[in-house]
Design a protein around this motif. Structure first.
Motif, PDB file in Angstrom:
ATOM      1  N   GLY A 214     -18.744  -0.352 -51.558  1.00 45.95           N
ATOM      2  CA  GLY A 214     -18.436  -0.340 -53.052  1.00 45.95           C
ATOM      3  C   GLY A 214     -18.029   0.886 -53.693  1.00 45.95           C
ATOM      4  N   ASP A 215     -18.247   2.077 -52.691  1.00 42.09           N
ATOM      5  CA  ASP A 215     -17.806   3.498 -53.102  1.00 42.09           C
ATOM      6  C   ASP A 215     -16.341   3.786 -52.538  1.00 42.09           C
ATOM      7  OD1 ASP A 215     -17.693   6.046 -53.705  1.00 42.09           O
ATOM      8  OD2 ASP A 215     -19.009   6.841 -52.267  1.00 42.09           O
ATOM      9  N   TYR A 216     -15.249   3.918 -53.239  1.00 46.17           N
ATOM     10  CA  TYR A 216     -14.031   4.109 -52.887  1.00 46.17           C
ATOM     11  C   TYR A 216     -13.785   5.969 -53.383  1.00 46.17           C
ATOM     12  CZ  TYR A 216     -13.156  -0.477 -53.269  1.00 46.17           C
ATOM     13  OH  TYR A 216     -13.375  -2.131 -53.022  1.00 46.17           O
ATOM     14  N   ARG A 217     -13.780   6.473 -51.845  1.00 50.62           N
ATOM     15  CA  ARG A 217     -13.398   7.810 -51.979  1.00 50.62           C
ATOM     16  C   ARG A 217     -11.959   8.211 -51.766  1.00 50.62           C
ATOM     17  NH1 ARG A 217     -15.931  13.069 -51.172  1.00 50.62           N
ATOM     18  NH2 ARG A 217     -14.074  14.579 -51.745  1.00 50.62           N
ATOM     19  N   TYR A 218     -11.246   8.784 -52.412  1.00 49.72           N
ATOM     20  CA  TYR A 218      -9.731   8.939 -52.307  1.00 49.72           C
ATOM     21  C   TYR A 218      -9.645  10.334 -52.092  1.00 49.72           C
ATOM     22  CZ  TYR A 218      -9.662   4.559 -54.699  1.00 49.72           C
ATOM     23  OH  TYR A 218      -9.745   3.351 -55.318  1.00 49.72           O
ATOM     24  N   ILE A 219      -8.736  10.575 -50.886  1.00 51.30           N
ATOM     25  CA  ILE A 219      -8.576  11.924 -50.344  1.00 51.30           C
ATOM     26  C   ILE A 219      -6.953  12.174 -50.352  1.00 51.30           C
ATOM     27  CG2 ILE A 219      -9.120  13.476 -48.502  1.00 51.30           C
ATOM     28  CD1 ILE A 219     -11.242  11.697 -47.437  1.00 51.30           C
ATOM     29  N   ASP A 220      -6.512  13.154 -50.972  1.00 53.53           N
ATOM     30  CA  ASP A 220      -5.131  13.622 -50.944  1.00 53.53           C
ATOM     31  C   ASP A 220      -4.847  14.074 -49.431  1.00 53.53           C
ATOM     32  OD1 ASP A 220      -4.477  12.869 -53.360  1.00 53.53           O
ATOM     33  OD2 ASP A 220      -4.813  14.884 -54.130  1.00 53.53           O
ATOM     34  N   ALA A 221      -3.923  13.524 -48.624  1.00 55.90           N
ATOM     35  CA  ALA A 221      -3.655  13.812 -47.174  1.00 55.90           C
ATOM     36  C   ALA A 221      -3.338  15.324 -47.267  1.00 55.90           C
ATOM     37  CB  ALA A 221      -2.443  13.221 -46.628  1.00 55.90           C
ATOM     38  N   ALA A 222      -2.861  15.975 -48.229  1.00 55.82           N
ATOM     39  CA  ALA A 222      -2.199  17.226 -48.445  1.00 55.82           C
ATOM     40  C   ALA A 222      -3.527  18.476 -48.239  1.00 55.82           C
ATOM     41  CB  ALA A 222      -1.250  17.667 -49.764  1.00 55.82           C
ATOM     42  N   GLU A 223      -4.854  17.667 -48.638  1.00 57.08           N
ATOM     43  CA  GLU A 223      -6.021  18.393 -48.650  1.00 57.08           C
ATOM     44  C   GLU A 223      -6.564  18.494 -47.218  1.00 57.08           C
ATOM     45  OE1 GLU A 223      -8.305  16.998 -51.886  1.00 57.08           O
ATOM     46  OE2 GLU A 223      -6.873  17.436 -53.362  1.00 57.08           O
ATOM     47  N   ILE A 224      -6.253  17.998 -46.150  1.00 54.55           N
ATOM     48  CA  ILE A 224      -6.875  17.852 -44.946  1.00 54.55           C
ATOM     49  C   ILE A 224      -6.353  18.700 -44.275  1.00 54.55           C
ATOM     50  CG2 ILE A 224      -7.368  16.347 -42.928  1.00 54.55           C
ATOM     51  CD1 ILE A 224      -6.934  13.772 -44.512  1.00 54.55           C
ATOM     52  N   CYS A 225      -7.281  19.440 -43.677  1.00 52.76           N
ATOM     53  CA  CYS A 225      -7.108  20.740 -42.762  1.00 52.76           C
ATOM     54  C   CYS A 225      -7.231  19.994 -41.299  1.00 52.76           C
ATOM     55  CB  CYS A 225      -8.157  21.867 -42.651  1.00 52.76           C
ATOM     56  SG  CYS A 225      -8.207  22.739 -44.352  1.00 52.76           S
ATOM     57  N   TYR A 226      -8.011  19.294 -40.853  1.00 55.81           N
ATOM     58  CA  TYR A 226      -8.107  18.944 -39.530  1.00 55.81           C
ATOM     59  C   TYR A 226      -9.111  17.570 -39.480  1.00 55.81           C
ATOM     60  CZ  TYR A 226     -12.356  21.544 -38.899  1.00 55.81           C
ATOM     61  OH  TYR A 226     -13.574  22.239 -38.835  1.00 55.81           O
ATOM     62  N   LEU A 227      -9.042  16.906 -38.467  1.00 53.57           N
ATOM     63  CA  LEU A 227      -9.973  15.773 -38.210  1.00 53.57           C
ATOM     64  C   LEU A 227     -10.513  16.087 -36.712  1.00 53.57           C
ATOM     65  CD1 LEU A 227      -6.874  14.503 -39.363  1.00 53.57           C
ATOM     66  CD2 LEU A 227      -8.443  12.572 -39.874  1.00 53.57           C
ATOM     67  N   GLN A 228     -11.855  15.748 -36.624  1.00 50.63           N
ATOM     68  CA  GLN A 228     -12.472  15.953 -35.469  1.00 50.63           C
ATOM     69  C   GLN A 228     -13.486  14.708 -35.037  1.00 50.63           C
ATOM     70  OE1 GLN A 228     -15.429  19.312 -36.068  1.00 50.63           O
ATOM     71  NE2 GLN A 228     -16.254  19.142 -33.933  1.00 50.63           N
ATOM     72  N   ALA A 229     -13.317  14.226 -33.785  1.00 56.80           N
ATOM     73  CA  ALA A 229     -14.098  13.170 -33.444  1.00 56.80           C
ATOM     74  C   ALA A 229     -15.498  13.346 -33.414  1.00 56.80           C
ATOM     75  CB  ALA A 229     -13.382  12.814 -32.019  1.00 56.80           C
ATOM     76  N   ASP A 230     -16.193  12.328 -33.693  1.00 53.45           N
ATOM     77  CA  ASP A 230     -17.719  12.312 -33.433  1.00 53.45           C
ATOM     78  C   ASP A 230     -18.213  10.875 -32.887  1.00 53.45           C
ATOM     79  OD1 ASP A 230     -20.145  12.862 -33.516  1.00 53.45           O
ATOM     80  OD2 ASP A 230     -20.388  13.008 -35.486  1.00 53.45           O
ATOM     81  N   ASN A 231     -17.909  10.717 -31.636  1.00 49.81           N
ATOM     82  CA  ASN A 231     -18.386   9.568 -30.824  1.00 49.81           C
ATOM     83  C   ASN A 231     -17.318   8.489 -31.661  1.00 49.81           C
ATOM     84  OD1 ASN A 231     -20.201  10.573 -29.300  1.00 49.81           O
ATOM     85  ND2 ASN A 231     -21.675  10.417 -31.083  1.00 49.81           N
ATOM     86  N   ASN A 232     -17.833   7.503 -32.071  1.00 48.08           N
ATOM     87  CA  ASN A 232     -16.815   6.397 -32.621  1.00 48.08           C
ATOM     88  C   ASN A 232     -16.452   6.675 -34.090  1.00 48.08           C
ATOM     89  OD1 ASN A 232     -16.642   4.858 -30.189  1.00 48.08           O
ATOM     90  ND2 ASN A 232     -18.707   3.893 -30.913  1.00 48.08           N
ATOM     91  N   SER A 233     -16.703   7.813 -34.842  1.00 48.07           N
ATOM     92  CA  SER A 233     -16.451   8.187 -36.143  1.00 48.07           C
ATOM     93  C   SER A 233     -15.549   9.466 -36.074  1.00 48.07           C
ATOM     94  CB  SER A 233     -17.564   8.265 -36.866  1.00 48.07           C
ATOM     95  OG  SER A 233     -18.455   9.479 -36.490  1.00 48.07           O
ATOM     96  N   THR A 234     -15.077   9.757 -37.200  1.00 47.60           N
ATOM     97  CA  THR A 234     -14.174  10.646 -37.509  1.00 47.60           C
ATOM     98  C   THR A 234     -14.421  11.670 -38.607  1.00 47.60           C
ATOM     99  OG1 THR A 234     -12.187   9.629 -36.341  1.00 47.60           O
ATOM    100  CG2 THR A 234     -11.741  11.811 -37.647  1.00 47.60           C
ATOM    101  N   ASP A 235     -14.681  12.923 -38.343  1.00 47.60           N
ATOM    102  CA  ASP A 235     -15.150  13.861 -39.357  1.00 47.60           C
ATOM    103  C   ASP A 235     -13.770  14.535 -40.167  1.00 47.60           C
ATOM    104  OD1 ASP A 235     -17.649  13.556 -39.174  1.00 47.60           O
ATOM    105  OD2 ASP A 235     -18.055  15.220 -37.929  1.00 47.60           O
ATOM    106  N   ILE A 236     -13.617  14.110 -41.283  1.00 50.35           N
ATOM    107  CA  ILE A 236     -12.369  14.835 -42.091  1.00 50.35           C
ATOM    108  C   ILE A 236     -12.724  16.088 -42.802  1.00 50.35           C
ATOM    109  CG2 ILE A 236     -10.784  14.339 -43.791  1.00 50.35           C
ATOM    110  CD1 ILE A 236     -11.377  11.248 -43.358  1.00 50.35           C
TER     111      ILE A 236
END
Length: 319
Positions: A214-236
């Motif tokens: 029920g928690d919707y977190r909205y992220i502007d793609a322009a604010e993302i520097c990089y994405l890093q894999a962490d097993n079956n999840s991803t750190d943004i």
């Protein structure tokens, strides 16, 4: 009208024949060939650089490798992609397809009236005499996509296919029927302001929604520097220094994100707009306004070269 070229990527010979039979109703459309599998299709596109690709994404034989990932493969070699028209048996993959930036989605057998609407919409979008290829979006507008408000939903409650929110607000797409201003020309013979506004493409930023209980977190793609894999999840990782975890694999993000997001390592996707330095000797990329260094691997060397070429093709001075 100038001649437009196209290729057909489909492993069903009957579909190829029917698609060509539909296309011959438009004299300005010229077929450059067809291919029955992904590898041959990529080679065909790179050889002829057509204006349109008719792409089957639900093949008869899975060994053909035909899917939406064909588009990702083209991004490895081309800065400009042809207009891609998906041709398949049903609408099952329609929302996901538009996240890959396809131009249209048609159902087999393709009706002449449907293809006519696609081509007319294309002519209206680019204007006569304009280049018809998809342009790489300039860095200062890289996270805006014309004609669609794009939202990627990452559901941390339940891994589900990403849904496309492609409908525009009614007020942005509808003008009053009886608006006399929209029916008249001013004294100079130009269209009035209401008409000009209606014809301009509506640009919306790409937003990624990470949903969790029920928690919707909205992220502007322009604010993302990089994405890093962490097993079956991803750190943004954001430009503010904040890190948000999404329970999707890095491969999933690679399939739904487009330029300027480029995979450079098994564990990293980088936003090219945040690259401050590329050191090929040490195989690392430096992130702007931080001490972060992201490694890149030999298997993604072509992507690094594409990033270097893309930066050099802009407003660029080398000293």
């Amino acid at each position: 009208m100038r001649t437009f070229t196209f290729v057909i990527i489909d492993d069903n010979p009957n579909h190829i024949k029917k698609t060509m039979a539909t296309a011959v109703n438009f004299p300005y459309m010229r077929c450059m060939g067809s291919a029955a599998n992904s590898d041959a299709g990529v080679d065909l596109v790179l050889e002829h650089r057509p204006d349109f690709i008719f792409l089957e994404i639900n093949p008869k034989e899975q060994e053909s490798g035909l899917s939406l990932h064909f588009i990702s493969e083209l991004h490895r070699y081309l800065l400009q992609l042809p207009k891609i028209i998906i041709t398949t048996k049903d609408h099952t993959q329609c929302p996901t397809a538009f996240q890959f930036g396809v131009f249209d989605y048609l159902i087999h057998p393709i009706a002449v009236k449907d293809l006519r609407k696609t081509l007319l919409r294309f002519e209206k979008e680019i204007g006569e005499g304009q280049p018809i290829k998809n342009q790489m979006v300039p860095p200062n507008n890289i996270n805006h996509v014309a004609d669609e408000a794009r939202t990627i939903l990452v559901d941390n409650d339940l891994p589900e296919p990403i849904q496309e929110q492609s409908e525009l607000p009614e007020e942005a797409t509808h003008l009053p029927e009886n608006n006399e201003l929209a029916k008249t020309l001013d004294e100079s013979g130009e269209k009035n302001t209401t008409q000009r506004i209606a014809e301009q493409p509506i640009q919306k930023p790409l937003v990624i929604c990470v949903k969790s209980y029920g928690d919707y977190r909205y992220i502007d793609a322009a604010e993302i520097c990089y994405l890093q894999a962490d097993n079956n999840s991803t750190d943004i990782h954001l430009n503010s220094g904040e890190m948000i975890t999404a329970f999707k694999t890095l491969k999933h993000f690679e399939s739904v994100l487009q330029h300027p997001f480029v995979r450079i390592h098994n564990s990293y996707i980088v936003n090219c707009n945040y690259i401050a330095r590329i050191h090929t000797g040490n195989s690392v990329c430096h992130i702007k306004n931080s001490s972060v260094k992201i490694p890149f691997s030999k298997s993604y060397k072509d992507n690094i070269e594409q990033i270097i070429s893309s930066i050099a093709s802009g407003n660029y001075l080398e000293i």
